[in-house]
Write an enzyme that holds these catalytic residues in place. Structure first.
Site, PDB file in Angstrom:
ATOM      1  N   ASN A   9       0.872  -1.182   0.000  1.00 34.30           N
ATOM      2  CA  ASN A   9       0.000   0.000   0.000  1.00 34.30           C
ATOM      3  C   ASN A   9       0.906   1.228   0.000  1.00 34.30           C
ATOM      4  O   ASN A   9       1.532   1.534   1.014  1.00 34.30           O
ATOM      5  CB  ASN A   9      -0.885  -0.046   1.255  1.00 34.30           C
ATOM      6  CG  ASN A   9      -1.682   1.227   1.461  1.00 34.30           C
ATOM      7  OD1 ASN A   9      -1.785   2.060   0.567  1.00 34.30           O
ATOM      8  ND2 ASN A   9      -2.243   1.374   2.655  1.00 34.30           N
ATOM      9  N   TRP A  10       0.966   1.900  -1.137  1.00 34.30           N
ATOM     10  CA  TRP A  10       1.884   3.028  -1.256  1.00 34.30           C
ATOM     11  C   TRP A  10       1.381   4.282  -0.561  1.00 34.30           C
ATOM     12  O   TRP A  10       2.115   5.277  -0.454  1.00 34.30           O
ATOM     13  CB  TRP A  10       2.144   3.341  -2.739  1.00 34.30           C
ATOM     14  CG  TRP A  10       3.079   2.383  -3.411  1.00 34.30           C
ATOM     15  CD1 TRP A  10       3.709   1.310  -2.829  1.00 34.30           C
ATOM     16  CD2 TRP A  10       3.500   2.419  -4.785  1.00 34.30           C
ATOM     17  NE1 TRP A  10       4.493   0.688  -3.779  1.00 34.30           N
ATOM     18  CE2 TRP A  10       4.387   1.336  -4.969  1.00 34.30           C
ATOM     19  CE3 TRP A  10       3.211   3.261  -5.860  1.00 34.30           C
ATOM     20  CZ2 TRP A  10       4.996   1.075  -6.201  1.00 34.30           C
ATOM     21  CZ3 TRP A  10       3.814   2.999  -7.082  1.00 34.30           C
ATOM     22  CH2 TRP A  10       4.700   1.916  -7.249  1.00 34.30           C
ATOM     23  N   LYS A  11       0.105   4.300  -0.166  1.00 39.36           N
ATOM     24  CA  LYS A  11      -0.466   5.503   0.467  1.00 39.36           C
ATOM     25  C   LYS A  11      -0.221   6.720  -0.433  1.00 39.36           C
ATOM     26  O   LYS A  11      -0.283   6.597  -1.648  1.00 39.36           O
ATOM     27  CB  LYS A  11       0.101   5.683   1.874  1.00 39.36           C
ATOM     28  CG  LYS A  11      -0.020   4.381   2.677  1.00 39.36           C
ATOM     29  CD  LYS A  11       0.288   4.502   4.117  1.00 39.36           C
ATOM     30  CE  LYS A  11       0.098   3.136   4.783  1.00 39.36           C
ATOM     31  NZ  LYS A  11       0.276   3.161   6.212  1.00 39.36           N
ATOM     32  N   HIS A  95      -9.264   1.092   5.328  1.00 39.80           N
ATOM     33  CA  HIS A  95      -7.951   1.244   5.969  1.00 39.80           C
ATOM     34  C   HIS A  95      -8.096   2.167   7.182  1.00 39.80           C
ATOM     35  O   HIS A  95      -8.856   3.132   7.150  1.00 39.80           O
ATOM     36  CB  HIS A  95      -6.947   1.817   4.966  1.00 39.80           C
ATOM     37  CG  HIS A  95      -5.550   1.773   5.488  1.00 39.80           C
ATOM     38  ND1 HIS A  95      -5.064   2.723   6.343  1.00 39.80           N
ATOM     39  CD2 HIS A  95      -4.561   0.874   5.311  1.00 39.80           C
ATOM     40  CE1 HIS A  95      -3.810   2.402   6.665  1.00 39.80           C
ATOM     41  NE2 HIS A  95      -3.487   1.285   6.048  1.00 39.80           N
ATOM     42  N   GLU A  97      -6.369   4.486   8.274  1.00 41.70           N
ATOM     43  CA  GLU A  97      -6.149   5.920   8.007  1.00 41.70           C
ATOM     44  C   GLU A  97      -7.399   6.557   7.419  1.00 41.70           C
ATOM     45  O   GLU A  97      -7.684   7.732   7.665  1.00 41.70           O
ATOM     46  CB  GLU A  97      -4.922   6.092   7.078  1.00 41.70           C
ATOM     47  CG  GLU A  97      -3.621   5.877   7.846  1.00 41.70           C
ATOM     48  CD  GLU A  97      -2.470   5.349   7.019  1.00 41.70           C
ATOM     49  OE1 GLU A  97      -2.515   5.419   5.777  1.00 41.70           O
ATOM     50  OE2 GLU A  97      -1.495   4.856   7.630  1.00 41.70           O
ATOM     51  N   GLU A 167      -5.189  -5.188  10.719  1.00 40.77           N
ATOM     52  CA  GLU A 167      -4.172  -4.157  10.886  1.00 40.77           C
ATOM     53  C   GLU A 167      -4.382  -3.435  12.208  1.00 40.77           C
ATOM     54  O   GLU A 167      -5.160  -2.477  12.279  1.00 40.77           O
ATOM     55  CB  GLU A 167      -4.274  -3.145   9.742  1.00 40.77           C
ATOM     56  CG  GLU A 167      -3.996  -3.760   8.391  1.00 40.77           C
ATOM     57  CD  GLU A 167      -3.361  -2.732   7.465  1.00 40.77           C
ATOM     58  OE1 GLU A 167      -2.302  -3.037   6.926  1.00 40.77           O
ATOM     59  OE2 GLU A 167      -3.914  -1.641   7.324  1.00 40.77           O
ATOM     60  N   GLY A 173       2.753   2.067  10.712  1.00 37.42           N
ATOM     61  CA  GLY A 173       3.679   3.184  10.543  1.00 37.42           C
ATOM     62  C   GLY A 173       4.413   3.555  11.823  1.00 37.42           C
ATOM     63  O   GLY A 173       5.041   4.604  11.899  1.00 37.42           O
ATOM     64  N   SER A 213       3.757  -2.344  10.116  1.00 30.12           N
ATOM     65  CA  SER A 213       5.213  -2.407  10.250  1.00 30.12           C
ATOM     66  C   SER A 213       5.818  -3.744   9.825  1.00 30.12           C
ATOM     67  O   SER A 213       6.736  -4.240  10.474  1.00 30.12           O
ATOM     68  CB  SER A 213       5.630  -2.034  11.677  1.00 30.12           C
ATOM     69  OG  SER A 213       5.207  -0.707  11.971  1.00 30.12           O
ATOM     70  N   GLY A 234       2.959  -1.274   4.191  1.00 40.32           N
ATOM     71  CA  GLY A 234       2.962   0.147   3.845  1.00 40.32           C
ATOM     72  C   GLY A 234       4.364   0.612   3.502  1.00 40.32           C
ATOM     73  O   GLY A 234       4.859   0.415   2.394  1.00 40.32           O
TER      74      GLY A 234
HETATM   75  P1  PGA Z   1       3.118   0.153   7.569  1.00 38.95           P
HETATM   76  O1  PGA Z   1       1.625   0.340   6.991  1.00 38.95           O
HETATM   77  O2  PGA Z   1       3.642  -1.134   6.960  1.00 38.95           O
HETATM   78  O3  PGA Z   1       3.867   1.360   7.080  1.00 38.95           O
HETATM   79  O4  PGA Z   1       3.002   0.062   9.031  1.00 38.95           O
HETATM   80  C1  PGA Z   1       0.766  -0.756   6.877  1.00 38.95           C
HETATM   81  C2  PGA Z   1      -0.544  -0.310   6.298  1.00 38.95           C
HETATM   82  O5  PGA Z   1      -1.002   0.788   6.631  1.00 38.95           O
HETATM   83  O6  PGA Z   1      -1.151  -1.026   5.479  1.00 38.95           O
END
Ligand code: PGA
Length: 250
Positions: A9-11, A95, A97, A167, A173, A213, A234
């Site tokens: 997931n590149w966000k 997600h 976020e 998640e 993150g 992470s 991510g």
């Molecule tokens: P992260 O993000 O690997 O940077 O913790 C995971 C995600 O949000 O899918």
């Protein structure tokens, strides 16, 4: 045996030139990876470039979000048929976020999941507890509620076409990965929900990815847990070498 899925997931990262550069470096490194499905979710603006770059490869492209109507006066939104038409095969929904910053609710997750399925996309539906919820012993009830209100609202046939991503919000993150055992416990809760709401067969076929992470140095331990059917990555999916290392770890 459930087939592993490694999804990146590149966000909100990568412009077109960076997207093309990523794929030129990444594709040769994963060309022989036959043991898993590989998915990358670029930002909307880079989807076409990603689809073009990944054409003929073993990498599928995903949206990071979708709106629940098929078309209409919804400024700024992207529909499931648009994603499918652009060449996406997957879409991430719910997600944390989106839940945290953009008002995503279990109800909108349910609606988005249904439209995505109707457009032939595979939804990757995300669930997970916050740190406060974990510390106050609510993990199980939060997961049960999130499961029942979105994936649980699907028909059995629809349900068999989704992926779940567990998640934990406190691990995203933050560099704090859930231990493989903690993740497996949560996956068991979700699988049990699937068995109760649908059937034992649905539960055992359901693929649940862990996210939070995930890095090249912890993927092996996570994947050693039978309950973990893959990862949603991510930060570490932005670097072709890192993401290839995650994909290639058996
Ligand atoms: P992260 O993000 O690997 O940077 O913790 C995971 C995600 O949000 O899918």
């Amino acid at each position: 045996m459930r087939r592993r899925v490694i999804a990146g997931n590149w966000k909100m990262f990568k412009v077109l030139s960076e997207t093309r550069a990523f794929f030129s470096a990444f594709l040769p490194m994963v060309a022989n990876a036959k043991h898993c499905d590989i998915v990358i979710a670029p930002p909307f603006t880079a989807i076409s470039a990603a689809v073009q770059s990944a054409k003929g490869s073993n990498v599928a492209i995903s949206g990071q979000d979708v709106f629940w109507e098929e078309e209409g006066a919804f400024t700024g939104e992207i529909s499931a048929p648009m994603l499918a038409d652009a060449g996406c095969r997957f879409v991430i929904i719910g997600h944390s976020e989106r839940r945290q910053f953009f008002g995503e609710t279990d109800e909108s997750v349910a609606k988005k999941t249904k439209t995505a399925l109707a457009a032939g996309l595979t939804p990757v539906v995300c669930v997970g507890e916050t740190l406060a919820q974990r510390e106050t012993g609510q993990t199980k009830s939060v997961l049960q509620k999130q499961f029942l209100s979105a994936p649980g609202s699907l028909t059995p046939e629809e349900f068999s076409r989704i992926l779940l991503a567990y998640e934990p919000v406190w691990a995203i993150g933050t560099g704090k990965t859930a231990t493989p055992e903690t993740a497996a416990d949560a996956h068991r809760v979700l699988r049990q929900c699937a068995a109760q709401r649908f059937s034992a067969a649905h539960a055992s076929a359901l693929r649940i990815l862990y996210g939070g992470s995930v890095k090249p140095d912890n993927i092996k331990g996570l994947m050693a847990q039978e309950e973990l059917d893959g990862a949603l990555v991510g930060g570490a999916s932005l670097d072709p070498k890192w993401f290839a290392a995650i994909v290639n770890t058996k």
